[in-house]
Design an enzyme around this catalytic site. Structure first.
Site, PDB file in Angstrom:
ATOM      1  N   CYS A   1      10.292  27.687 -32.120  1.00  0.00           N
ATOM      2  CA  CYS A   1       9.428  27.901 -33.293  1.00  0.00           C
ATOM      3  C   CYS A   1       8.479  29.076 -33.081  1.00  0.00           C
ATOM      4  O   CYS A   1       7.265  28.894 -32.966  1.00  0.00           O
ATOM      5  CB  CYS A   1       8.649  26.631 -33.590  1.00  0.00           C
ATOM      6  SG  CYS A   1       9.719  25.198 -33.621  1.00  0.00           S
ATOM      7  N   GLU A   2       9.022  30.264 -32.970  1.00  0.00           N
ATOM      8  CA  GLU A   2       8.263  31.507 -32.831  1.00  0.00           C
ATOM      9  C   GLU A   2       9.130  32.606 -33.436  1.00  0.00           C
ATOM     10  O   GLU A   2      10.323  32.672 -33.135  1.00  0.00           O
ATOM     11  CB  GLU A   2       8.053  31.886 -31.351  1.00  0.00           C
ATOM     12  CG  GLU A   2       7.306  30.902 -30.512  1.00  0.00           C
ATOM     13  CD  GLU A   2       5.805  31.011 -30.665  1.00  0.00           C
ATOM     14  OE1 GLU A   2       5.323  32.027 -31.217  1.00  0.00           O
ATOM     15  OE2 GLU A   2       5.120  30.063 -30.246  1.00  0.00           O
TER      16      GLU A   2
ATOM     17  N   GLU B   1      12.727  46.930  -0.904  1.00  0.00           N
ATOM     18  CA  GLU B   1      12.485  45.622  -1.544  1.00  0.00           C
ATOM     19  C   GLU B   1      13.182  45.561  -2.902  1.00  0.00           C
ATOM     20  O   GLU B   1      12.535  45.376  -3.930  1.00  0.00           O
ATOM     21  CB  GLU B   1      10.984  45.405  -1.766  1.00  0.00           C
ATOM     22  CG  GLU B   1      10.115  45.515  -0.538  1.00  0.00           C
ATOM     23  CD  GLU B   1       8.620  45.635  -0.884  1.00  0.00           C
ATOM     24  OE1 GLU B   1       8.273  45.763  -2.091  1.00  0.00           O
ATOM     25  OE2 GLU B   1       7.807  45.611   0.045  1.00  0.00           O
ATOM     26  N   PRO B   2      14.499  45.727  -2.946  1.00  0.00           N
ATOM     27  CA  PRO B   2      15.167  45.719  -4.255  1.00  0.00           C
ATOM     28  C   PRO B   2      15.266  44.309  -4.837  1.00  0.00           C
ATOM     29  O   PRO B   2      15.517  43.355  -4.108  1.00  0.00           O
ATOM     30  CB  PRO B   2      16.563  46.266  -3.942  1.00  0.00           C
ATOM     31  CG  PRO B   2      16.796  45.932  -2.507  1.00  0.00           C
ATOM     32  CD  PRO B   2      15.450  45.901  -1.834  1.00  0.00           C
ATOM     33  N   GLY B   3      15.052  44.193  -6.118  1.00  0.00           N
ATOM     34  CA  GLY B   3      15.226  42.925  -6.824  1.00  0.00           C
ATOM     35  C   GLY B   3      16.286  43.085  -7.893  1.00  0.00           C
ATOM     36  O   GLY B   3      17.461  42.777  -7.689  1.00  0.00           O
TER      37      GLY B   3
ATOM     38  N   TYR C   1      15.383  38.445 -13.594  1.00  0.00           N
ATOM     39  CA  TYR C   1      14.274  38.117 -14.503  1.00  0.00           C
ATOM     40  C   TYR C   1      14.766  37.346 -15.716  1.00  0.00           C
ATOM     41  O   TYR C   1      14.267  37.511 -16.819  1.00  0.00           O
ATOM     42  CB  TYR C   1      13.496  39.396 -14.878  1.00  0.00           C
ATOM     43  CG  TYR C   1      13.016  40.144 -13.649  1.00  0.00           C
ATOM     44  CD1 TYR C   1      12.004  39.596 -12.873  1.00  0.00           C
ATOM     45  CD2 TYR C   1      13.601  41.335 -13.247  1.00  0.00           C
ATOM     46  CE1 TYR C   1      11.575  40.245 -11.711  1.00  0.00           C
ATOM     47  CE2 TYR C   1      13.181  41.982 -12.089  1.00  0.00           C
ATOM     48  CZ  TYR C   1      12.161  41.428 -11.332  1.00  0.00           C
ATOM     49  OH  TYR C   1      11.745  42.063 -10.185  1.00  0.00           O
TER      50      TYR C   1
ATOM     51  N   ARG D   1      12.932  38.154 -21.588  1.00  0.00           N
ATOM     52  CA  ARG D   1      12.783  39.609 -21.611  1.00  0.00           C
ATOM     53  C   ARG D   1      12.716  40.208 -23.024  1.00  0.00           C
ATOM     54  O   ARG D   1      11.872  41.060 -23.270  1.00  0.00           O
ATOM     55  CB  ARG D   1      13.877  40.295 -20.770  1.00  0.00           C
ATOM     56  CG  ARG D   1      13.837  39.876 -19.284  1.00  0.00           C
ATOM     57  CD  ARG D   1      14.773  40.694 -18.415  1.00  0.00           C
ATOM     58  NE  ARG D   1      14.328  42.069 -18.314  1.00  0.00           N
ATOM     59  CZ  ARG D   1      14.852  43.069 -18.971  1.00  0.00           C
ATOM     60  NH1 ARG D   1      15.905  42.893 -19.738  1.00  0.00           N
ATOM     61  NH2 ARG D   1      14.351  44.268 -18.839  1.00  0.00           N
TER      62      ARG D   1
ATOM     63  N   TYR E   1       9.120  41.846 -23.503  1.00  0.00           N
ATOM     64  CA  TYR E   1       9.083  43.308 -23.367  1.00  0.00           C
ATOM     65  C   TYR E   1       9.798  44.019 -24.512  1.00  0.00           C
ATOM     66  O   TYR E   1       9.936  45.242 -24.474  1.00  0.00           O
ATOM     67  CB  TYR E   1       9.770  43.772 -22.080  1.00  0.00           C
ATOM     68  CG  TYR E   1       9.416  43.058 -20.810  1.00  0.00           C
ATOM     69  CD1 TYR E   1       8.161  43.220 -20.209  1.00  0.00           C
ATOM     70  CD2 TYR E   1      10.352  42.266 -20.166  1.00  0.00           C
ATOM     71  CE1 TYR E   1       7.862  42.584 -19.025  1.00  0.00           C
ATOM     72  CE2 TYR E   1      10.058  41.622 -18.967  1.00  0.00           C
ATOM     73  CZ  TYR E   1       8.812  41.783 -18.407  1.00  0.00           C
ATOM     74  OH  TYR E   1       8.521  41.169 -17.226  1.00  0.00           O
TER      75      TYR E   1
ATOM     76  N   GLY F   1      12.525  48.532  -7.426  1.00  0.00           N
ATOM     77  CA  GLY F   1      12.330  49.214  -8.696  1.00  0.00           C
ATOM     78  C   GLY F   1      13.522  49.953  -9.255  1.00  0.00           C
ATOM     79  O   GLY F   1      13.485  50.411 -10.403  1.00  0.00           O
TER      80      GLY F   1
HETATM   81  C1  LIG Z   1       8.952  42.936  -8.261  1.00  0.00           C
HETATM   82  C2  LIG Z   1       8.779  43.654  -6.975  1.00  0.00           C
HETATM   83  C3  LIG Z   1       9.869  44.284  -6.363  1.00  0.00           C
HETATM   84  C4  LIG Z   1      11.240  44.338  -6.991  1.00  0.00           C
HETATM   85  O1  LIG Z   1      11.258  45.098  -8.144  1.00  0.00           O
HETATM   86  P1  LIG Z   1      12.662  45.371  -8.899  1.00  0.00           P
HETATM   87  O2  LIG Z   1      12.291  46.247 -10.028  1.00  0.00           O
HETATM   88  O3  LIG Z   1      13.170  44.047  -9.342  1.00  0.00           O
HETATM   89  O4  LIG Z   1      13.564  46.013  -7.911  1.00  0.00           O
HETATM   90  C5  LIG Z   1       9.661  44.881  -5.141  1.00  0.00           C
HETATM   91  N1  LIG Z   1       8.448  44.886  -4.546  1.00  0.00           N
HETATM   92  C6  LIG Z   1       7.374  44.296  -5.117  1.00  0.00           C
HETATM   93  C7  LIG Z   1       6.074  44.331  -4.425  1.00  0.00           C
HETATM   94  C8  LIG Z   1       7.497  43.669  -6.353  1.00  0.00           C
HETATM   95  O5  LIG Z   1       6.431  43.104  -6.923  1.00  0.00           O
END
Ligand SMILES: *Cc1c(COP(=O)(O)O)cnc(C)c1O
Length: 453
Positions: A380-381, A311-313, A408, A350, A354, A274
């Protein structure tokens, strides 16, 4: 510019690369952009690492995603430095960008993975990742996905409801395996102080409600197919302050203490992902600073011995990538000017989904006065726009880089309007690898069938 050359699959060096020739400090036109020091102007040309983005667009075609491997590893190193010397696992949340070469990069750097589907598990294994370093998140796991993950031997299921717990236990018994589980707790962090948190509040579909968590742990401990190994939370995305994390951590530590006092050990602590990135002027805490603050709190409360997971994304890949798109037409108008480009909402969702702001930069600076315009795609939107009211000096044929597009972006791309998905390139220094070939239209309907008459 829709060409893909299969012969480019092997790595190749960028011709117009800047090695020692010019540095950011001696070049009068040098300028870094918001988000990443790895994407910068040198001599009026935009570079990623040591590769000219204009040259990459010419070689591989547009729309094109380009990622800096250096930037990804640097983003990871912030987490690694803070966690050094401690029992930990960084599980890259691969839904942010699930290209096999990206997964390979993180697997080789010692990461595990946070997955949300059986398909993502297959990707991890195809990229050479280790199932024993995978946590399986998601609130709608099917029985088939549970079985697949049990047979692969994932490290942990992050369970999101009491009903899922019961089903997982049944599937584990039927499969002859034990499912290691963590409960994803919804910590209900105060919305008034942190209104931007979108997944950690009551009334949200994610996780087990905080007040149900103790009872759910006690139930889990009685179920035959399960072994409790941890607790987790994930309170939202694009978070730009440390406070919500610290609040969530406090609530999780309280729960661990309560559950353990009732006789159920909860060994690991998973604080989710997050952490935000810079799209325009956001100033999120550096990962190293945030993680150090969380670890200090964990130590102060006597939990320093625990295995810690993150759990960084987005924060690992977002600022490491750009989407390159060619300007097709300029459409001046009375009330609005439009810049029509060859990337669209199907390539980068995105903005349409959003209303997200994505930075934009011309890959070559022109002397012309910039014009205020909306940058829009061919779909076409009316929702198909990439940027509104941007000042750009571009002409048809020029290439624009959409910034901070590493997370994303491609992973949310679709084939709407029968548009083949973009190609992807990874660079490191002056090396470039084509890591995904551009889709061909015929492949998009290859699984469809005409009516047999
Ligand atoms: C999407 C997600 C993440 C990663 O979130 P980011 O905002 O991309 O860091 C981590 N844990 C879970 C369970 C998620 O669904």
């Amino acid at each position: 510019m829709w060409t893909t050359r299969a012969t480019e699959l092997a790595s190749s060096r960028c011709k117009r690369s800047f090695g020692r020739r010019a540095s950011l400090f001696t070049d009068p036109y040098a300028m870094t952009l918001p988000g990443s020091p790895h994407i910068a102007y040198r001599d009026r040309e935009l570079f990623i690492d040591a590769c000219s983005l204009r040259e990459l667009a010419a070689r591989f075609g547009t729309p094109l995603y380009v990622y800096s491997r250096t930037a990804m590893l640097e983003a990871l190193s912030g987490y690694q430095r803070a966690l050094a010397g401690r029992d930990h696992l960084i599980c890259y949340a691969m839904k942010a960008n699930s290209n096999l070469a990206v997964l390979q990069t993180f697997a080789e750097a010692g990461c595990g993975f946070d997955i949300v589907s059986g398909g993502e598990l297959e990707r991890v294994l195809a990229a050479g990742g280790d199932a024993a370093r995978v946590v399986f998140s998601g609130l709608g796991k099917t029985r088939a996905e549970m079985q697949q993950a049990l047979l692969a031997g994932v490290m942990c299921f992050n369970v999101e409801s009491e009903a899922e717990l019961e089903v997982l236990s049944q599937v584990a018994v039927q499969t002859g395996k034990t499912a290691r589980i963590s409960l994803r707790v919804n910590p209900d962090v105060d919305a008034k102080t942190h209104p931007y948190i979108s997944t950690g509040l009551k009334g949200n579909k994610f996780g087990v409600a905080h007040e149900r968590a103790v009872a759910t742990y006690l139930r889990a401990a009685t179920l035959p197919g399960l072994q409790v190994v941890g607790i987790d939370c994930h309170i939202g995305s694009q978070i730009t302050e440390a406070d919500p994390y610290l609040d969530a951590l406090d609530r999780l530590l309280e729960l661990i203490e309560t559950v353990e006092a009732r006789g159920v050990p909860v060994p690991h602590l998973d604080l989710g992902g997050g952490l935000g990135i810079t799209y325009t002027d956001e100033v999120p805490p550096a990962a190293e600073v945030l993680v150090s603050a969380l670890l200090a709190r964990i130590d102060a409360r006597g939990h320093g011995h625990r295995k810690i997971l993150f759990e960084p994304g987005r924060s690992l890949v977002g600022n490491a990538g750009v989407l390159l798109t060619e300007v097709l037409y300029l459409k001046p108008g009375d009330t609005k000017n439009f810049c029509v480009v060859d990337a669209a909402m199907n390539d980068l969702m995105r903005p349409a989904m959003y209303g997200a702001y994505m930075g934009m930069a011309a890959c070559r600076l022109r002397d012309d006065e910039p014009t205020l315009m909306d940058v829009v795609g061919p779909v076409c939107e009316s929702g198909d726009w990439l940027g509104r009211d941007r000042r750009l000096a571009v002409l048809p044929g020029d290439v624009i880089a959409v910034l901070s597009a590493g997370a994303y972006g491609m992973s949310m791309a679709s084939n709407y309007n029968t548009r083949p998905r973009a190609a992807e390139v990874m660079v490191s220094g002056d090396q470039a690898w084509l890591i995904r070939e551009r889709e061909q239209p015929a492949a998009l309907f290859a699984n469809e069938r005409l009516l047999a008459r």
